[in-house]
Design a protein around this motif. Structure first.
Motif, PDB file in Angstrom:
ATOM      1  N   LEU A 190      49.181 -39.628  19.252  1.00 14.59           N
ATOM      2  CA  LEU A 190      50.070 -38.877  18.334  1.00 14.59           C
ATOM      3  C   LEU A 190      49.531 -38.065  17.422  1.00 14.59           C
ATOM      4  O   LEU A 190      48.380 -38.605  16.744  1.00 14.59           O
ATOM      5  N   ALA A 246      57.911 -41.155  20.229  1.00 14.09           N
ATOM      6  CA  ALA A 246      57.854 -42.647  20.358  1.00 14.09           C
ATOM      7  C   ALA A 246      58.783 -43.398  20.623  1.00 14.09           C
ATOM      8  O   ALA A 246      59.041 -44.374  21.585  1.00 14.09           O
ATOM      9  N   GLU A 250      60.115 -45.261  24.360  1.00 16.03           N
ATOM     10  CA  GLU A 250      60.456 -46.717  24.438  1.00 16.03           C
ATOM     11  C   GLU A 250      61.704 -46.809  25.007  1.00 16.03           C
ATOM     12  O   GLU A 250      61.982 -47.791  26.032  1.00 16.03           O
ATOM     13  N   TYR A 256      51.749 -47.002  27.866  1.00 14.00           N
ATOM     14  CA  TYR A 256      50.454 -46.236  27.672  1.00 14.00           C
ATOM     15  C   TYR A 256      49.367 -47.383  27.592  1.00 14.00           C
ATOM     16  O   TYR A 256      49.849 -48.604  26.928  1.00 14.00           O
ATOM     17  N   ILE A 259      46.778 -45.906  22.844  1.00 15.11           N
ATOM     18  CA  ILE A 259      47.476 -45.122  21.726  1.00 15.11           C
ATOM     19  C   ILE A 259      46.662 -44.833  20.652  1.00 15.11           C
ATOM     20  O   ILE A 259      46.057 -45.711  19.760  1.00 15.11           O
ATOM     21  N   PHE A 261      46.741 -42.782  16.860  1.00 15.27           N
ATOM     22  CA  PHE A 261      47.803 -42.383  16.001  1.00 15.27           C
ATOM     23  C   PHE A 261      47.233 -42.257  14.630  1.00 15.27           C
ATOM     24  O   PHE A 261      46.513 -43.137  14.011  1.00 15.27           O
ATOM     25  N   THR A 285      54.316 -48.272  13.981  1.00 14.55           N
ATOM     26  CA  THR A 285      53.264 -49.321  14.754  1.00 14.55           C
ATOM     27  C   THR A 285      53.819 -50.218  15.547  1.00 14.55           C
ATOM     28  O   THR A 285      53.328 -50.493  16.668  1.00 14.55           O
ATOM     29  N   CYS A 288      54.950 -48.435  18.712  1.00 17.43           N
ATOM     30  CA  CYS A 288      53.308 -48.283  19.691  1.00 17.43           C
ATOM     31  C   CYS A 288      53.133 -49.671  20.312  1.00 17.43           C
ATOM     32  O   CYS A 288      52.785 -49.625  21.505  1.00 17.43           O
ATOM     33  N   ARG A 289      53.324 -50.856  19.823  1.00 19.43           N
ATOM     34  CA  ARG A 289      53.266 -51.873  20.440  1.00 19.43           C
ATOM     35  C   ARG A 289      54.219 -52.194  21.527  1.00 19.43           C
ATOM     36  O   ARG A 289      54.002 -52.695  22.661  1.00 19.43           O
ATOM     37  N   LEU A 292      53.331 -50.267  24.925  1.00 16.99           N
ATOM     38  CA  LEU A 292      51.933 -50.544  25.601  1.00 16.99           C
ATOM     39  C   LEU A 292      52.163 -51.105  26.952  1.00 16.99           C
ATOM     40  O   LEU A 292      53.487 -51.818  27.302  1.00 16.99           O
ATOM     41  N   VAL A 299      44.891 -49.927  20.504  1.00 16.97           N
ATOM     42  CA  VAL A 299      45.628 -48.935  19.657  1.00 16.97           C
ATOM     43  C   VAL A 299      44.823 -48.718  18.298  1.00 16.97           C
ATOM     44  O   VAL A 299      44.335 -49.562  17.879  1.00 16.97           O
TER      45      VAL A 299
END
Length: 355
Positions: A190, A246, A250, A256, A259, A261, A285, A288-289, A292, A299
């Motif tokens: 990102l 993102a 989701e 992924y 990640i 960013f 953030t 992003c979790r 995963l 990350v």
């Protein structure tokens, strides 16, 4: 969103940041990346994501962690001082402003005068108007290399040259994770800018999704892929606001293994989306979790030009990855100077590692 580093969200211009308490030594990122023109009115901001503190034990921690880049044949910080830095990018010696260099120069004036390009900042025009070429006028781009990967350096009007050498520590670590996994690895980059991290990941064997809000940056990144002779590697180039992308991943259930960013303090997406780091970073953030894979690897968050300690993003990362085990290590990225041996801090970082 757009991500220039001085002020970037992918490639966006950025005003002084808000929030935070203590000034950090992280170098102010001098320039925003080029920003795509916005023809329509800004879209209404998406309602804030409702965040709930994650349950479970906090990951282990390692701090402070200092990741250091030493001088090499591709790049070297030759000297710094009196508010400037003298760098070697491949064949060219370049002088640029550096607000953190409050010490005295180690090299004599003749070394500082024997350069190919100097960023002057004496005009607001686009193009190369901010650069002075003491010897021969240079073209906008020139060939560069990182660890055997060819790409283009570029004299931008914002004083950046298309690469942030301090990130090499993250790139090398990521490449090792990909190779050691012994399985297919998916990487999301990102605020990917000109694509060096994406090229490193793809060369190591990963399937990469590269997101940046600037059309110009995406074009430059694709050009770098061709120059690097990596067009056979699986890289998706996506010009979009990072948060929106993102959120959509989701909803779609896409995931992924790694990640990266690297958001700016402030910026705008291609449709006028507004990014404020202290307001929006916790939600991104958290997303992003959520995207995963069941067996994630890492990350990595990098923060430039923010008035905060790395303890702030360290606490955010530990809270976000509670219950997932692993370790969060946080600190600063630095470049070791060749002449005086001093360390120049460039940014803060925090990364969660599965092991």
């Amino acid at each position: 969103m757009k991500n220039p580093r001085d002020k970037r969200r992918d490639s966006r211009p950025q005003p002084p940041r808000k929030g935070g308490n203590a000034p950090m030594p992280a170098r102010p990122r001098e320039e925003p990346r080029p920003v795509a023109k916005i023809e329509s009115a800004p879209e209404p901001k998406t309602p804030p994501r409702e965040l709930v503190r994650r349950e479970g034990a906090l990951p282990a921690e390692r701090l402070p962690t200092i990741l250091e880049v030493l001088p090499n044949d591709d790049y070297a910080l030759l000297d710094s001082g009196n508010g400037e830095k003298l760098e070697q990018y491949g064949p060219y010696r370049i002088v640029r402003p550096e607000g953190q260099a409050i010490w005295q120069r180690a090299l004599p004036a003749k070394e500082w005068n024997n350069v190919d390009a100097v960023f002057t900042g004496d005009t607001d025009e686009e193009g190369m108007g901010r650069w002075r070429f003491p010897k021969t006028p240079l073209g906008e781009t020139w060939p560069m290399r990182h660890d055997g990967i060819d790409y283009l350096g570029r004299f931008t009007s914002f004083r950046h040259v298309g690469v942030f050498p301090e990130q090499a520590s993250h790139w090398d670590h990521m490449a090792g994770l990909i190779r050691d996994a012994k399985r297919p690895v998916k990487v999301l980059n990102l605020f990917g800018y000109t694509g060096l991290a994406s090229l490193v990941a793809a060369r190591a064997g990963a399937e990469v999704t590269h997101v940046d809000a600037s059309k110009k940056a995406i074009g430059w990144a694709r050009e770098n892929q061709e120059i690097a002779r990596l067009t056979d590697k699986p890289i998706r180039w996506i010009c979009e606001d990072a948060m929106k992308f993102a959120e959509r991943e989701e909803r779609r259930g896409n995931a992924y293994d790694i990640i990266l960013f690297d958001p700016p303090a402030y910026g705008r997406g291609p449709k006028g989306e507004v990014w404020q780091l202290f307001e929006d970073l916790p939600a991104l953030t958290d997303i992003c979790r959520s995207i995963l894979t069941p067996k994630p690897l890492a990350v990595v968050l990098t923060a430039y030009s923010i008035r905060a300690s790395f303890f702030a993003i360290h606490a955010l990362m530990r809270d976000t990855f509670a219950g997932m085990g692993g370790v969060v290590e946080s600190g600063e990225l630095i470049i070791r100077e060749k002449a005086g041996g001093r360390a120049l801090s460039t940014s803060l970082f925090s990364r969660w590692l599965a092991k």
